[in-house]
Design a protein around this motif. Structure first.
Motif, PDB file in Angstrom:
ATOM      1  N   UNK A  98       3.970   5.575  -5.579  1.00 50.01           N
ATOM      2  CA  UNK A  98       3.982   5.556  -7.047  1.00 50.01           C
ATOM      3  C   UNK A  98       2.967   6.546  -7.612  1.00 50.01           C
ATOM      4  N   UNK A  99       1.859   6.716  -6.894  1.00 49.97           N
ATOM      5  CA  UNK A  99       0.818   7.651  -7.322  1.00 49.97           C
ATOM      6  C   UNK A  99       1.060   9.071  -6.815  1.00 49.97           C
ATOM      7  N   UNK A 106      -0.616  -1.511  -9.617  1.00 48.19           N
ATOM      8  CA  UNK A 106       0.005  -2.709  -9.043  1.00 48.19           C
ATOM      9  C   UNK A 106       0.952  -3.337 -10.067  1.00 48.19           C
ATOM     10  N   UNK A 107       0.534  -3.410 -11.317  1.00 46.40           N
ATOM     11  CA  UNK A 107       1.425  -3.916 -12.359  1.00 46.40           C
ATOM     12  C   UNK A 107       2.666  -3.038 -12.463  1.00 46.40           C
ATOM     13  N   UNK A 158      -8.321   2.281  -5.131  1.00 47.74           N
ATOM     14  CA  UNK A 158      -7.653   2.769  -6.335  1.00 47.74           C
ATOM     15  C   UNK A 158      -8.353   2.201  -7.567  1.00 47.74           C
ATOM     16  N   UNK A 159      -8.725   3.110  -8.467  1.00 51.55           N
ATOM     17  CA  UNK A 159      -9.276   2.733  -9.776  1.00 51.55           C
ATOM     18  C   UNK A 159      -8.491   3.530 -10.809  1.00 51.55           C
ATOM     19  N   UNK A 160      -7.676   2.835 -11.589  1.00 49.53           N
ATOM     20  CA  UNK A 160      -6.804   3.542 -12.535  1.00 49.53           C
ATOM     21  C   UNK A 160      -5.840   4.416 -11.766  1.00 49.53           C
ATOM     22  N   UNK A 161      -5.878   5.721 -12.019  1.00 54.66           N
ATOM     23  CA  UNK A 161      -5.023   6.665 -11.286  1.00 54.66           C
ATOM     24  C   UNK A 161      -5.802   7.438 -10.225  1.00 54.66           C
ATOM     25  N   UNK A 162      -7.081   7.127 -10.081  1.00 54.83           N
ATOM     26  CA  UNK A 162      -7.941   7.809  -9.112  1.00 54.83           C
ATOM     27  C   UNK A 162      -7.937   7.040  -7.795  1.00 54.83           C
ATOM     28  N   UNK A 163      -7.810   7.774  -6.695  1.00 50.98           N
ATOM     29  CA  UNK A 163      -7.765   7.128  -5.379  1.00 50.98           C
ATOM     30  C   UNK A 163      -8.733   7.794  -4.414  1.00 50.98           C
ATOM     31  N   UNK A 178       0.837  -1.201   0.000  1.00 50.97           N
ATOM     32  CA  UNK A 178       0.000   0.000   0.000  1.00 50.97           C
ATOM     33  C   UNK A 178       0.877   1.258   0.000  1.00 50.97           C
ATOM     34  N   UNK A 179       1.939   1.264   0.800  1.00 55.85           N
ATOM     35  CA  UNK A 179       2.832   2.420   0.849  1.00 55.85           C
ATOM     36  C   UNK A 179       3.537   2.626  -0.497  1.00 55.85           C
TER      37      UNK A 179
END
Length: 170
Positions: free
Chosen positions: A81-82, A129-130, A93-98, A75-76
């Motif tokens: 990364x975001x 995650x990828x 997290x969905x795509x780049x939206x958190x 998670x950290x």
């Protein structure tokens, strides 16, 4: 001769059309949670409530972080990364939206983001995650080349068939 032209058009359409269609994959929703967290339970109940209508668009992948240090570290890393700091759970997290935390006020925005992310082409989607695991999506030129070669082969076969048919009718 007109029949051959019509057949050529029909075969071209039938053989080329499938290459332009992209099979939609479900998007991944990442849900970092803590067992016993009441806000996480509310978020989980929300996802359960929309599963029948929207479940065809997404996979809900959850990570328990309070009792699993590997998931807490993940998670950290994901938050970093975001360009964020995960200040607790739930962290969605969905795509780049958190979303850090959860309230029912987020429901419409989450549903809207699910649809928006799903409607992107598979190659334009972002999967953090990828990315963190070093499996970022890369363009696959070999599949593009294979499709082009198949198209050329099909068109070549059709043209060859027309030439043979002309010679036989002469």
């Amino acid at each position: 001769m007109k029949k051959i032209k019509y057949l050529l058009v029909i075969f071209t359409f039938l053989f080329l059309f499938p290459f332009g269609v992209e099979a939609k994959e479900k998007i991944n929703i990442y849900f970092f949670k803590g067992n016993g967290c009441p806000h996480c339970e509310e978020a989980e109940a929300f996802f359960n409530s929309i599963e029948e209508e929207y479940g065809k668009y997404y996979n809900l992948i959850d990570y328990e972080t309070w009792y699993d240090t590997d998931n807490a570290e993940l998670m950290a890393k994901v938050a970093s990364k975001l360009g964020e700091e995960a200040n607790g759970v739930p962290y969605i997290i969905i795509g780049k939206k958190t979303w850090n935390g959860y309230t029912s006020n987020y429901n419409d925005e989450i549903i809207s983001t699910i649809k928006k992310e799903y409607n992107k082409s598979n190659k334009d989607r972002y999967d953090v995650i990828e990315e963190v695991n070093g499996k970022a999506k890369k363009s696959n030129p070999s599949s593009d080349i294979a499709a082009i070669l198949i198209i050329i082969l099909i068109i070549g076969s059709i043209v060859y068939g027309i030439i043979i048919a002309r010679k036989k009718s002469s």
